[in-house]
Design an enzyme around this catalytic site. Structure first.
Site, PDB file in Angstrom:
ATOM      1  N   ASN B 141     116.660  59.269 -33.312  1.00 60.52           N
ATOM      2  CA  ASN B 141     117.641  58.506 -32.551  1.00 60.52           C
ATOM      3  C   ASN B 141     118.401  57.574 -33.491  1.00 60.52           C
ATOM      4  O   ASN B 141     117.790  56.824 -34.244  1.00 60.52           O
ATOM      5  CB  ASN B 141     116.869  57.676 -31.510  1.00 60.52           C
ATOM      6  CG  ASN B 141     117.754  57.145 -30.419  1.00 60.52           C
ATOM      7  OD1 ASN B 141     118.876  56.733 -30.677  1.00 60.52           O
ATOM      8  ND2 ASN B 141     117.249  57.142 -29.193  1.00 60.52           N
ATOM      9  N   ASP B 142     119.733  57.627 -33.454  1.00 66.51           N
ATOM     10  CA  ASP B 142     120.525  56.742 -34.304  1.00 66.51           C
ATOM     11  C   ASP B 142     120.366  55.279 -33.924  1.00 66.51           C
ATOM     12  O   ASP B 142     120.538  54.383 -34.741  1.00 66.51           O
ATOM     13  CB  ASP B 142     122.017  57.103 -34.215  1.00 66.51           C
ATOM     14  CG  ASP B 142     122.309  58.439 -34.886  1.00 66.51           C
ATOM     15  OD1 ASP B 142     121.432  58.942 -35.606  1.00 66.51           O
ATOM     16  OD2 ASP B 142     123.415  58.959 -34.678  1.00 66.51           O
ATOM     17  N   HIS B 272     118.356  67.571 -23.258  1.00 67.18           N
ATOM     18  CA  HIS B 272     117.555  67.016 -24.356  1.00 67.18           C
ATOM     19  C   HIS B 272     116.551  66.011 -23.811  1.00 67.18           C
ATOM     20  O   HIS B 272     116.684  65.551 -22.685  1.00 67.18           O
ATOM     21  CB  HIS B 272     118.461  66.331 -25.380  1.00 67.18           C
ATOM     22  CG  HIS B 272     119.072  65.037 -24.903  1.00 67.18           C
ATOM     23  ND1 HIS B 272     120.090  64.986 -23.973  1.00 67.18           N
ATOM     24  CD2 HIS B 272     118.793  63.745 -25.204  1.00 67.18           C
ATOM     25  CE1 HIS B 272     120.427  63.731 -23.741  1.00 67.18           C
ATOM     26  NE2 HIS B 272     119.652  62.948 -24.463  1.00 67.18           N
ATOM     27  N   GLN B 274     113.617  62.723 -25.269  1.00 67.37           N
ATOM     28  CA  GLN B 274     113.377  61.778 -26.350  1.00 67.37           C
ATOM     29  C   GLN B 274     111.881  61.651 -26.610  1.00 67.37           C
ATOM     30  O   GLN B 274     111.064  61.933 -25.733  1.00 67.37           O
ATOM     31  CB  GLN B 274     113.938  60.405 -25.988  1.00 67.37           C
ATOM     32  CG  GLN B 274     115.423  60.416 -25.676  1.00 67.37           C
ATOM     33  CD  GLN B 274     116.041  59.025 -25.737  1.00 67.37           C
ATOM     34  OE1 GLN B 274     115.806  58.273 -26.659  1.00 67.37           O
ATOM     35  NE2 GLN B 274     116.827  58.693 -24.730  1.00 67.37           N
ATOM     36  N   VAL B 425     115.309  47.784  -5.490  1.00 72.17           N
ATOM     37  CA  VAL B 425     115.931  46.501  -5.830  1.00 72.17           C
ATOM     38  C   VAL B 425     115.132  45.317  -5.307  1.00 72.17           C
ATOM     39  O   VAL B 425     113.919  45.248  -5.511  1.00 72.17           O
ATOM     40  CB  VAL B 425     117.411  46.492  -5.390  1.00 72.17           C
ATOM     41  CG1 VAL B 425     118.260  47.335  -6.347  1.00 72.17           C
ATOM     42  CG2 VAL B 425     117.573  47.015  -3.960  1.00 72.17           C
ATOM     43  N   GLU B 428     111.621  45.624  -3.709  1.00 66.20           N
ATOM     44  CA  GLU B 428     110.827  46.438  -4.624  1.00 66.20           C
ATOM     45  C   GLU B 428     110.553  45.695  -5.934  1.00 66.20           C
ATOM     46  O   GLU B 428     109.455  45.771  -6.478  1.00 66.20           O
ATOM     47  CB  GLU B 428     111.538  47.754  -4.909  1.00 66.20           C
ATOM     48  CG  GLU B 428     111.596  48.716  -3.713  1.00 66.20           C
ATOM     49  CD  GLU B 428     112.665  48.372  -2.682  1.00 66.20           C
ATOM     50  OE1 GLU B 428     113.381  47.364  -2.873  1.00 66.20           O
ATOM     51  OE2 GLU B 428     112.783  49.107  -1.691  1.00 66.20           O
TER      52      GLU B 428
HETATM   53  O1  LIG Z   1     118.359  56.022 -25.654  1.00 67.90           O
HETATM   54  P1  LIG Z   1     119.361  56.291 -24.558  1.00 67.90           P
HETATM   55  O2  LIG Z   1     119.184  57.640 -23.921  1.00 67.90           O
HETATM   56  O3  LIG Z   1     120.766  56.065 -25.010  1.00 67.90           O
HETATM   57  O4  LIG Z   1     119.062  55.184 -23.429  1.00 67.90           O
HETATM   58  C1  LIG Z   1     118.534  55.403 -22.154  1.00 67.90           C
HETATM   59  O5  LIG Z   1     117.119  55.559 -22.190  1.00 67.90           O
HETATM   60  C2  LIG Z   1     116.389  54.447 -22.699  1.00 67.90           C
HETATM   61  C3  LIG Z   1     114.916  54.763 -22.581  1.00 67.90           C
HETATM   62  O6  LIG Z   1     114.511  54.960 -21.249  1.00 67.90           O
HETATM   63  C4  LIG Z   1     116.742  53.154 -21.958  1.00 67.90           C
HETATM   64  O7  LIG Z   1     116.147  52.066 -22.623  1.00 67.90           O
HETATM   65  C5  LIG Z   1     118.251  52.942 -21.890  1.00 67.90           C
HETATM   66  O8  LIG Z   1     118.539  51.819 -21.094  1.00 67.90           O
HETATM   67  C6  LIG Z   1     118.903  54.198 -21.316  1.00 67.90           C
HETATM   68  O9  LIG Z   1     120.292  54.046 -21.262  1.00 67.90           O
HETATM   69  O1  LIG Z   2     117.963  46.785   3.661  1.00 65.68           O
HETATM   70  P1  LIG Z   2     119.134  47.182   2.843  1.00 65.68           P
HETATM   71  O2  LIG Z   2     119.894  46.033   2.258  1.00 65.68           O
HETATM   72  O3  LIG Z   2     120.047  48.134   3.536  1.00 65.68           O
HETATM   73  O4  LIG Z   2     118.494  48.021   1.600  1.00 65.68           O
HETATM   74  C1  LIG Z   2     118.461  47.606   0.271  1.00 65.68           C
HETATM   75  O5  LIG Z   2     117.413  46.685   0.014  1.00 65.68           O
HETATM   76  C2  LIG Z   2     116.086  47.154   0.303  1.00 65.68           C
HETATM   77  C3  LIG Z   2     115.105  46.086  -0.107  1.00 65.68           C
HETATM   78  O6  LIG Z   2     115.180  45.775  -1.471  1.00 65.68           O
HETATM   79  C4  LIG Z   2     115.800  48.479  -0.428  1.00 65.68           C
HETATM   80  O7  LIG Z   2     114.569  49.010   0.019  1.00 65.68           O
HETATM   81  C5  LIG Z   2     116.900  49.497  -0.206  1.00 65.68           C
HETATM   82  O8  LIG Z   2     116.665  50.636  -1.013  1.00 65.68           O
HETATM   83  C6  LIG Z   2     118.251  48.860  -0.561  1.00 65.68           C
HETATM   84  O9  LIG Z   2     119.290  49.771  -0.361  1.00 65.68           O
END
Ligand SMILES: O=P(O)(O)O[C@H]1O[C@H](CO)[C@@H](O)[C@H](O)[C@H]1O
Ligand SMILES: O=P(O)(O)O[C@H]1O[C@H](CO)[C@@H](O)[C@H](O)[C@H]1O
Lengths: 461, 461
Positions: B141-142, B272, B274, B425, B428
């Site tokens: 990885n670069d 691909h 990683q 979000v 969760e």
């Molecule tokens: O290395 P990549 O593919 O550019 O990056 C991706 O995978 C990584 C590993 O899960 C994450 O940390 C990065 O946020 C995501 O964009």
């Molecule tokens: O209840 P809402 O605002 O529609 O839903 C949002 O917040 C919830 C609680 O974090 C999540 O479970 C849902 O996936 C998100 O879309």
């Protein structure tokens, strides 16, 4: 020797440069010295703290991988639409709007209705009209993840729906300065069945009871927290404590949280948060409870009380503070611009422990922190935020959890600009959280952002 | 009584209906019986298992909130662009392409170059040309999150960059049937400085060493795993074991993972994965190691060996199986269509323990599982996937970790359609994972999808 370019590199890292600027800068250097040397050079420009390392999160007994040299990685992946969302005309969270539960009865109201069920005066899907609320407004989530009770087969006149009806009672309207309206579609049903019991250790399930409410912050869909007055934010804080006080009597955990921005799964730009109360203690607070208890037993002092003291001494991760509160990027932050909002004294364990003075200064610091966030990338800064304090429930009394210190967490997804977020994906899901800029760099960047003048106000001036 | 509509409800839930169908169905019912009764009715339609409950994840000692009644929630939030991404013409992962590290030297090659640095024959940013690889292809990885060493100040001829150069040696080219090419920009630097030591329990950091590699699955940017032949996938499996074997000698943990789709932070549609190897044991495997060890001590049997046996008996969460492998939706799945891929016998603890027969049948089941995934929502199904097995390192030998069973995890974000994902979000992040459809419903839905004919092949027929 080489001090000028080292400084440039550091500024780029701390600056969270946009890709355009980064590309030009990189090209300039590559043309000058070649990519290999350029790359070595930016690695050099990191000092001991900034070089890759792992940090311990004592609140969760877990680690974070910090790799500041990843800041220079170009980004050609998914970008986000601008977060400067104009609230839709038919915004269901607006006063006077009809919510998205299928019914669209025209409002009996004179006010031109814009079909936003969250608006004051809106007729909601159950035919009930929102009050013309002027401050906060709380109502139950139409699609709650947690039900208080589960129905017995309901009776119906419809030939296709013959069953015995058994609805519980609605929540009654609460009479406070702010307004909490009665249950639209009461999920107040008889009882939740126990899931099938299993003796097997690998197939364990438990009953889960709860309730989910929605709380509007303000009647105007355009007025987000940083644009509200301190008094308006104070009403939000006051309603949070009301909710915690009411629901905390019955439930073990009351999670107050705000998903802000479409990128955070928020489906309505109207400023609002949610309150999910549950009969069980969820994972995150359960782990925090254990870690704080262990620390308290060992050191006879609350983990976060000790932590705040140290941070106030060192100052390097502080974003903003006032008389009662401090906002800082935790030493163990996962998200690029994650912050923690902590009381500086008085050791409140729950939102309900706050004094009037602490509530007002909380409203103040929330306004300032949110203004900084919006100013960082000149956008309505998306995040999930929420409160963590000592668990609640019928047996709990004030002061019973000295190992806890009340705090809020802001978890914003953006990394470099309004459209480039940090993806917590493969490595993060399967191995460990990884961050690019250091918490100290993030704090420095946020400190630089204005906390009084919001970029939107500036535009108008 | 009421059996017809109950069945409809259940089918809607299990069907993962699109919003269009859901809206029409809801409207029909609402017009018939009114929203209140409709809502009561779908709550009724859930039986004991399907009613909200929490489930225990014994591998992580954590819980998941299952709220199947949320399946009917309408969605008006952020939707994703179609995942049927045409690989860009200038795809840096394509054979012959120039990678995005700033340099764009024209290829010395005849083949019309499409500026994709991952393509066979592409000239990469360091001026080196990719081999005309025909199978898998691995390179560093670069922009690695983990560096093996950190530079001493390098020497440079450029007046602005005066410092002492001290590059380490490159990895040498490995001669196998697949091709691993030498380090573009060797992060093989002298050593990683210890982070500043702190005695304080709340400010703990540790040194982190490691290396990050990229592995192309196939020379053609359009050929994703389900479209590859079993032999081509077998080459991927073989290269995974090579990587684990080589890096596992030096590193405590070798995380093989694939981020698939822009929605999962993948910036290049070229197929691909990683490989990130680290000197430390990351959180997720550390917790899994502990939980499996505790189970083994108590029951004298590997947790996942016992689990596979039970799942093979019950069958309700199985998606697909063959002679050596089973893919199932774990009882404690967090993501809507999460699956776990487990060996049915032989108790391999690491990828390097697999027999030739197990490798071939793994390639087979991967093709079938991925075909099902793509057929589910008729899109190139995004996910993060990765392998978990016993930790590695210089002191580890085959068979030393009987509490472990090798397995892969597929963590796909989609919930209802190619454009509607599950947002993990506020609740969760701050409290606990929450899922809408039950693991059993997800498994049933995936079982129904064809595993032999890919929807893209169907289109052409
Ligand atoms: O290395 P990549 O593919 O550019 O990056 C991706 O995978 C990584 C590993 O899960 C994450 O940390 C990065 O946020 C995501 O964009
Ligand atoms: O209840 P809402 O605002 O529609 O839903 C949002 O917040 C919830 C609680 O974090 C999540 O479970 C849902 O996936 C998100 O879309």
């Amino acid at each position: 020797y080489s001090c000028v370019p080292l400084q440039w590199f550091r500024e780029m890292l701390i600056d969270g440069v946009g890709d355009g600027k980064l590309k030009r800068f990189r090209k300039m250097l590559i043309d000058g010295v070649g990519w290999g040397k350029f790359k070595m050079f930016w690695e050099m420009s990191l000092d001991g703290v900034e070089h890759q390392h792992i940090r311990y999160n004592p609140l969760k007994d877990s680690w974070i991988l910090v790799s500041p040299h990843r800041c220079l990685r170009p980004w050609s992946g998914q970008t986000e639409p601008p977060t400067e969302e104009e609230p839709p005309q038919n915004n269901p969270l607006k006063p006077g709007a009809v919510r998205g539960n299928g019914q669209t009865e025209p409002p009996a109201e004179e006010e031109p209705l814009q079909n936003n069920p969250l608006k004051p005066g809106a007729v909601r899907g159950n035919g009930q009209k929102n009050p013309l609320y002027t401050s906060t407004y709380v109502f139950p989530n139409d699609f709650p993840a947690l039900l208080e009770r589960v129905p017995e087969p309901p009776q119906s006149e419809h030939p296709l729906f013959q069953a015995k009806q058994a609805r519980g009672t609605c929540r009654s309207e609460r009479d406070t300065s702010t307004y909490v309206f009665p249950n639209d579609f009461p999920a107040l049903l008889e009882r939740v069945p126990e899931p099938p019991q299993s003796e097997h250790p690998l197939f364990q399930a438990k009953q889960a009871k709860g309730t989910c409410r929605v709380m509007c912050f303000h009647p105007d869909s355009n007025i987000t927290l940083p644009l509200m007055t301190v008094d308006e934010i104070l009403a939000v804080v006051q309603e949070w404590t009301n909710q915690l006080s009411e629901l905390g009597r019955r439930y073990t955990w009351v999670q107050i949280f705000e998903n802000k921005g479409a990128i955070m799964g928020c489906s309505n730009p109207h400023p609002h948060c949610q309150v999910w109360a549950s009969s069980f203690l969820p994972n995150e607070p359960r782990i925090k409870d254990r870690c704080q208890k262990e620390f308290y037993t060992k050191y006879k002092k609350a983990l976060l009380v000790e932590y705040v003291e140290k941070e106030l001494e060192s100052k390097e991760r502080i974003v903003i503070e006032n008389a009662d509160w401090v906002a800082l990027v935790p030493y163990w932050a996962q998200w690029p611009y994650e912050t923690m909002l902590l009381p500086k004294h008085g050791h409140p364990q729950r939102l309900t422990d706050l004094t009037d003075a602490q509530k007002r200064s909380l409203a103040e610091i929330m306004k300032h922190l949110n203004t900084k966030y919006d100013n960082l990338f000149k956008c309505s800064f998306p995040y999930s935020m929420g409160w963590h304090g000592a668990p609640t429930g019928p047996t709990k009394i004030p002061g019973d959890s000295p190992h806890w210190l009340l705090h809020a967490l802001y978890l914003p997804p953006l990394l470099r600009s309004a459209s480039i977020k940090k993806f917590m994906v493969g490595y993060e899901m399967l191995a460990q959280s990884q961050r690019d800029l250091t918490p100290e760099q993030a704090a420095a960047k946020l400190r630089e952002c204005d906390h009084l003048v919001h970029y939107k106000t500036l535009k108008k001036m």
